[in-house]
Design an enzyme around this catalytic site. Sequence first.
Site, mmCIF file in Angstrom:
data_model
loop_
_atom_site.group_PDB
_atom_site.id
_atom_site.type_symbol
_atom_site.label_atom_id
_atom_site.label_comp_id
_atom_site.label_asym_id
_atom_site.label_seq_id
_atom_site.Cartn_x
_atom_site.Cartn_y
_atom_site.Cartn_z
ATOM 1 N N HIS A 359 -6.856 -5.368 -7.047
ATOM 2 C CA HIS A 359 -5.860 -4.704 -5.900
ATOM 3 C C HIS A 359 -6.426 -4.565 -4.953
ATOM 4 C CE1 HIS A 359 -2.272 -5.895 -8.356
ATOM 5 N NE2 HIS A 359 -3.352 -5.066 -9.643
ATOM 6 N N LYS A 548 6.391 3.408 1.328
ATOM 7 C CA LYS A 548 5.139 3.684 0.316
ATOM 8 C C LYS A 548 4.613 4.068 0.427
ATOM 9 C CE LYS A 548 4.591 -0.219 3.748
ATOM 10 N NZ LYS A 548 4.155 -1.557 3.406
ATOM 11 N N ARG A 549 3.145 3.755 -0.779
ATOM 12 C CA ARG A 549 2.261 5.173 -0.976
ATOM 13 C C ARG A 549 2.399 5.360 0.578
ATOM 14 N NH1 ARG A 549 -1.958 4.848 -2.256
ATOM 15 N NH2 ARG A 549 -2.597 2.296 -2.217
ATOM 16 N N LYS A 554 -2.200 1.974 5.857
ATOM 17 C CA LYS A 554 -0.847 2.047 5.613
ATOM 18 C C LYS A 554 -0.133 2.728 7.071
ATOM 19 C CE LYS A 554 -0.360 1.882 0.904
ATOM 20 N NZ LYS A 554 0.075 0.686 0.314
ATOM 21 N N THR A 656 3.844 -5.261 -1.867
ATOM 22 C CA THR A 656 5.045 -5.897 -2.546
ATOM 23 C C THR A 656 6.456 -5.682 -1.787
ATOM 24 O OG1 THR A 656 4.922 -4.413 -4.078
ATOM 25 C CG2 THR A 656 3.950 -6.751 -4.281
ATOM 26 N N LYS A 660 10.113 -7.275 -0.723
ATOM 27 C CA LYS A 660 11.768 -6.690 -1.281
ATOM 28 C C LYS A 660 12.832 -7.029 -0.099
ATOM 29 C CE LYS A 660 9.272 -4.967 -5.192
ATOM 30 N NZ LYS A 660 8.347 -3.461 -5.225
#
Length: 828
Positions: A359, A548-549, A554, A656, A660
């Site tokens: 992942h 998100k985390r 990120k 992901t 969404k």
Amino acid sequence: MYNPRFEKEAFKKEVESNVKHLFRKTVKEATPQQLFQAVSYAVKEAIIDDWIATQRQYDKDDPKIVYYMSMEFLLGRALGNNLINMTAYTEVKEALDEMGIDLNAIEDQEPDPALGNGGLGRLAACFLDSLASLGYAAYGCGIRYRYGMFKQKIENGYQVETPDNWLKDGNPFELRRPEYAKEVRFGGNIRVEYDNQTGDIRFKQENYESVMAVPYDYPIVGYNNHVVNTLRIWDAEPIVDFQLESFDRGDYHKAVEQQNLAKTIVEVLYPNDNHYAGKELRLKQQYFFVSASLQAAVAKYKRKHDDIHKLYEKMTVQMNDTHPTVAVAELMRILLDEENLGWDEAWEITTKVCAYTNHTIMAEALEKWPIDLFSRLLPRVYQIIQEIDRRFIEQIRAMYPGDENKVKSMAILRDGQVKMAHLAIVAGYSVNGVARLHTEILKKQELKDFYQMMPQKFNNKTNGITQRRFLMHGNPLLADWVTEKLGTKDWITDLSLMSGLKPLADDPKACQEFMDIKYKNKERLAKYILEHNGIEVDPRSIFDVQVKRLHEYKRQLLNIMHVMYLYNQIKEHPEKHFFPRTFIFGAKASAGYIRAKQIIKLINSVADVINNDRSINGKIKVVFIEDYRVSNAEMIFAAADVSEQISTASKEASGTGNMKFMLNGAPTLGTMDGANVEIVEEVGIENAFIFGLSSDEVINFEQNGGYNPWDIYNSDPDVRKVVDQLVNGTYSNGDTKMYRDLYNSLLNTKGGNRADMYFILKDFRAYAEAQEKVGAAYEDKERWAKMALLNAACCGKFSSDRTIQEYVDDIWKLDKVTVEVNNEVSED
């Protein structure tokens, strides 16, 4: 509605009866939480009929089963999702309305199960939903955490972690199954026994401590097909419950030490591993659920089959990232020590059972355990890994004679560490990445040597999401509109049908309806923000969302620094036209991740300054949504205008959340990273806002240098001003040290970490320009409506149903099962 259990009057009576028997109350007297419990037990009654029917069908058909092993399952609330998949939501809502009970209010009483944290766990939950909806036999295998990771509170702008006591009122949907409990052993020593007559060698673990793994089964309801699969989460209980003798002697600690050992294992998800005790606990957790799950799986196989050599014909184990990869050695241990097979027989079975999903390319997630810790905690498992490693090194040397660099880069045991990803690749019959770009980077960069040696194992399975939760449940207004426009509900199980909406992008009336639904969802989120944050936001503004985390790659820092830049522009040029924006963040930072927590504080500090500056007339609002989780995520995706997917190219395996947002009609603002690449392919680059370095450019800078953030700092006064504001007290009440670490991370190389490791300053201008394009596009109402609608219309590829079908066809080779319903009882 397919279930006769949901005959309205009978259902109402059942709810009344549950309130009476569970709480000694009438419906009018019951609290909202008690009503939630009573309704859930009534729904569970219907689920159990199908659960029994499903197991009976599996007994009859004897299908191959996939055991999906994951440290995380981020399920979200169960009640509403179960009703949707049972096609009973409307009828139950009506029945409860007649009783004076509001189903939405009842759903809000359900805590999100604290069994996961980020995208990894949510993917696992989507996969279980798709497996059941497609009719494949599957068990999810994980841990029943008492407190999950943590409940996030924001106090004075800082993240504060508090226990997430999600089980305090009980979990109405789970079933405790003590008859399937398994013993799991840690530590001790290994005694070798020789049988002189047969020449056999036996290995016995002695002086170990052990816990009892007790399974709790949680139903996973398939959509409209009577299939109910099982998520089996393991609780730990002491073997010896309480040592009265020790207690009577006054040794109270000794009396409960077994209880404490068991309790600690299942207390929290991802305990902080910045210290040795945390590392040990993580490894204990991983072995605990993997060993229990494999023992149960092998026992289940043996109840119906005599020949253990054919185990792989009836079971496959999918290891979701590196956390469960100790499964390889544990299955070997069971086959060698308990089934008394020889090494070659056991290895052949294991390498046909185990498959591995990678992942991430982030080194921190490719787990490596100190050998001294691993060998002490799991002595027999470590012996088996030593032998796997020895044999594998022989293979490397045979294939690449004299090339010791290959041995160095591929060995499982190296530099005092057990490299779990290497173990998974060596033993797995399949190794997959989770987006096309990610898989290519694995093959060409991170796992290049393995790919060269065993290319046949590598494949890609681009992630997906379940439309049943993230459209039907999360955005019912849009779901009903889609059904009306397509003239069918079949999109619920075949998302590719969404492409039938494409012609509507040229229909002004349809586009207006689409945007009206978006506006209603924005009003709903604005209400939530006012209730939870006390901030008034304007639903007519652009809702620009990054949820998100929290991780540096990120790049939430890039986002908030751009907000600082916009604020500077508005202050310096108040006359300049600027379309109002609401920047919405939601993120948890790992408890031990100091810099990520500083970024959360910065976002909240910037929000405090901007939201309280009346001179800008509300042109910008900044909101940090506390305790981001599945239940508020559903509301956020439905309301978003812009989907922020701005990771440093090459770092995000897939993502992901991007899917969404797309499903709910939010164009992507992002880099060409992870699944963004495939999203842009589907929707067209003209319907997204792409910026920044490519993955090849990032990798080139990382390997060859050539980037110095000081060049940008010195040449771009706007960037310099924003960076300086981190340390001049603008957002810290004059404290020049509060964000000094963030400032240094952008400009100064420290230790092994390059300055601006994630290329925030390098991509800053490109990001600002992309954001300008977003503003211009949004003001062109027709263009924006068309883009938004096309994003929803082009999302068909990104259903987890498609992903799971690819796993089934290419990796697992499962057979579909059709459940016939009647009322006999089955085991398991």
